[in-house]
Design a protein around this motif. Structure first.
Motif, short mmCIF file in Angstrom:
data_model
loop_
_atom_site.label_atom_id
_atom_site.label_comp_id
_atom_site.label_asym_id
_atom_site.label_seq_id
_atom_site.Cartn_x
_atom_site.Cartn_y
_atom_site.Cartn_z
N LYS A 163 0.82 -1.22 0.00
CA LYS A 163 0.00 0.00 0.00
C LYS A 163 0.85 1.27 0.00
N ASN A 164 2.12 1.14 0.36
CA ASN A 164 3.01 2.30 0.25
C ASN A 164 3.45 2.54 -1.19
N LEU A 165 3.36 1.50 -1.99
CA LEU A 165 3.81 1.61 -3.39
C LEU A 165 2.66 1.94 -4.33
N ILE A 166 1.54 1.28 -4.11
CA ILE A 166 0.42 1.51 -5.02
C ILE A 166 -0.83 1.92 -4.25
N ASP A 167 -1.72 2.60 -4.94
CA ASP A 167 -2.89 3.19 -4.32
C ASP A 167 -4.01 2.15 -4.20
N LEU A 168 -4.01 1.43 -3.08
CA LEU A 168 -4.98 0.35 -2.89
C LEU A 168 -6.34 0.86 -2.42
N GLU A 169 -6.39 2.13 -2.06
CA GLU A 169 -7.71 2.66 -1.71
C GLU A 169 -8.57 2.86 -2.94
N ARG A 170 -7.97 3.44 -3.96
CA ARG A 170 -8.74 3.62 -5.21
C ARG A 170 -8.80 2.34 -6.03
N PHE A 171 -7.76 1.52 -5.90
CA PHE A 171 -7.69 0.30 -6.72
C PHE A 171 -7.46 -0.91 -5.80
N PRO A 172 -8.55 -1.51 -5.29
CA PRO A 172 -8.44 -2.56 -4.26
C PRO A 172 -7.99 -3.92 -4.81
N LEU A 173 -6.81 -3.92 -5.42
CA LEU A 173 -6.30 -5.16 -6.04
C LEU A 173 -6.04 -6.24 -5.00
N ASP A 174 -5.91 -5.81 -3.74
CA ASP A 174 -5.60 -6.76 -2.66
C ASP A 174 -6.85 -7.44 -2.11
N LYS A 175 -8.01 -7.15 -2.71
CA LYS A 175 -9.25 -7.76 -2.20
C LYS A 175 -9.99 -8.53 -3.29
N PRO A 176 -9.32 -9.55 -3.87
CA PRO A 176 -9.95 -10.28 -4.97
C PRO A 176 -11.28 -10.89 -4.55
N GLY A 177 -12.24 -10.77 -5.42
CA GLY A 177 -13.56 -11.35 -5.16
C GLY A 177 -14.50 -10.44 -4.39
N SER A 178 -13.98 -9.34 -3.83
CA SER A 178 -14.87 -8.41 -3.11
C SER A 178 -15.71 -7.64 -4.13
N PRO A 179 -16.83 -7.05 -3.68
CA PRO A 179 -17.66 -6.29 -4.63
C PRO A 179 -16.87 -5.16 -5.31
N GLU A 180 -16.01 -4.47 -4.55
CA GLU A 180 -15.28 -3.35 -5.17
C GLU A 180 -14.23 -3.85 -6.17
N TRP A 181 -13.63 -5.01 -5.86
CA TRP A 181 -12.67 -5.61 -6.81
C TRP A 181 -13.41 -6.04 -8.09
N ASN A 182 -14.55 -6.69 -7.92
CA ASN A 182 -15.34 -7.12 -9.08
C ASN A 182 -15.77 -5.94 -9.94
N ALA A 183 -16.15 -4.85 -9.27
CA ALA A 183 -16.59 -3.67 -10.02
C ALA A 183 -15.43 -3.08 -10.83
N LEU A 184 -14.25 -3.06 -10.23
CA LEU A 184 -13.09 -2.52 -10.94
C LEU A 184 -12.74 -3.40 -12.14
N VAL A 185 -12.75 -4.71 -11.94
CA VAL A 185 -12.47 -5.63 -13.04
C VAL A 185 -13.47 -5.39 -14.17
N GLN A 186 -14.74 -5.26 -13.81
CA GLN A 186 -15.77 -5.07 -14.83
C GLN A 186 -15.55 -3.77 -15.60
#
Ligand SMILES: [Fe+2]
Length: 263
Positions: free
Chosen positions: A3-26
């Motif tokens: 999270k110090n390297l990449i912006d995981l708040e806007r881009f929740p790549l660390d939460k695969p399968g979560s609704p926000e991750w799915n929405a970003l993928v879509q």
């Protein structure tokens, strides 16, 4: 910490399968469908991008490979069924300075490249089961710098997708230009390619990216280039190579062509 390297708040790549991750993928899939690319603006924290550029300055000045070649849009000397004097064969010039993965050991970039949740996310956006980092000490991650007058000229990619991370945007020039739908797997459209190379294609589009942006681009049938950089701020960009199979590496011949060395 990623999270110090990449912006995981806007881009929740660390939460695969979560609704926000799915929405970003879509939304990335939708962008790929509509525009042949998607961008995660400022995925790499811009301050880190700037730091990487300044840390790599000496390596670029002293140990980079000057990759300079004349080529056609296909990176091939002859094309079956295409007359040698057809305008689609036009030669263009590409020039940049390249650093290989073995010259980037201490770079956070390498941590981002190897981070498994990024592989999983990218695979989902490209609709493939899994992506592996390349097993090549030189080719897995490259950083290219384009200084005044240097350019990546018109070409089609060999791979379906290209993943890049912009580290520094030039002040002028160095624009990413692309022409969607110029050819398809079944129609090479050589005359259309010839028109593009003459500068006569009104459907060329242009985008400017900001430092820290991850771009995924479908470049197999979309011709694209980066126009010559103007001014004293170089365009610096990292290219991340992933494959659907593990263990992919360049041949010695490919390494010589791209880097001027085999190891
Ligand atoms: Fe490309």
């Amino acid at each position: 910490m990623m999270k110090n390297l990449i912006d995981l708040e806007r881009f929740p790549l660390d939460k695969p399968g979560s609704p926000e991750w799915n929405a970003l993928v879509q939304s990335c899939r939708d962008d790929l469908d509509k525009h042949g690319m998607f961008n995660l603006d400022g995925l790499l924290r811009p301050a880190l991008a700037a730091q990487a550029v300044s840390e790599l300055q000496d390596e670029f000045a002293n140990h980079s490979f000057l990759h300079e070649r004349s080529h056609n849009i296909y990176f091939k000397n002859s094309i079956e069924g295409l007359a040698a004097d057809h305008p689609a064969h036009k030669q263009v010039m590409t020039s940049n300075r390249t650093l290989c993965a073995d010259q980037l050991p201490a770079q956070p970039l390498m941590d981002v490249y190897s981070w498994e949740p990024l592989h999983r996310f990218l695979a989902a956006t490209m609709d493939v089961a899994v992506l592996y980092p390349m097993d090549d000490p030189l080719a897995s991650v490259n950083v290219m710098s384009y200084s005044k007058g240097q350019a990546l000229n018109w070409h089609f990619d060999r791979s379906e997708f290209t993943t890049t991370l912009l580290l520094q945007a030039p002040k002028t020039g160095g624009e990413f230009e692309y022409r969607t739908g110029l050819r398809s797997d079944s129609d090479p459209n050589y005359d259309g390619v010839g028109e593009l190379l003459r500068g006569h294609d009104p459907r060329v589009e242009q985008i400017s990216l900001s430092a820290g942006t991850l771009n995924v681009f479908k470049g197999k049938n979309t011709a694209h280039r980066v126009t010559p950089v103007q001014g004293d701020t170089n365009r610096v960009i990292a290219v991340f190579c992933y494959y659907e199979n593990p263990g992919v590496a360049f041949t010695d011949e490919e390494r010589i062509g791209f880097y001027g060395r085999t190891g």
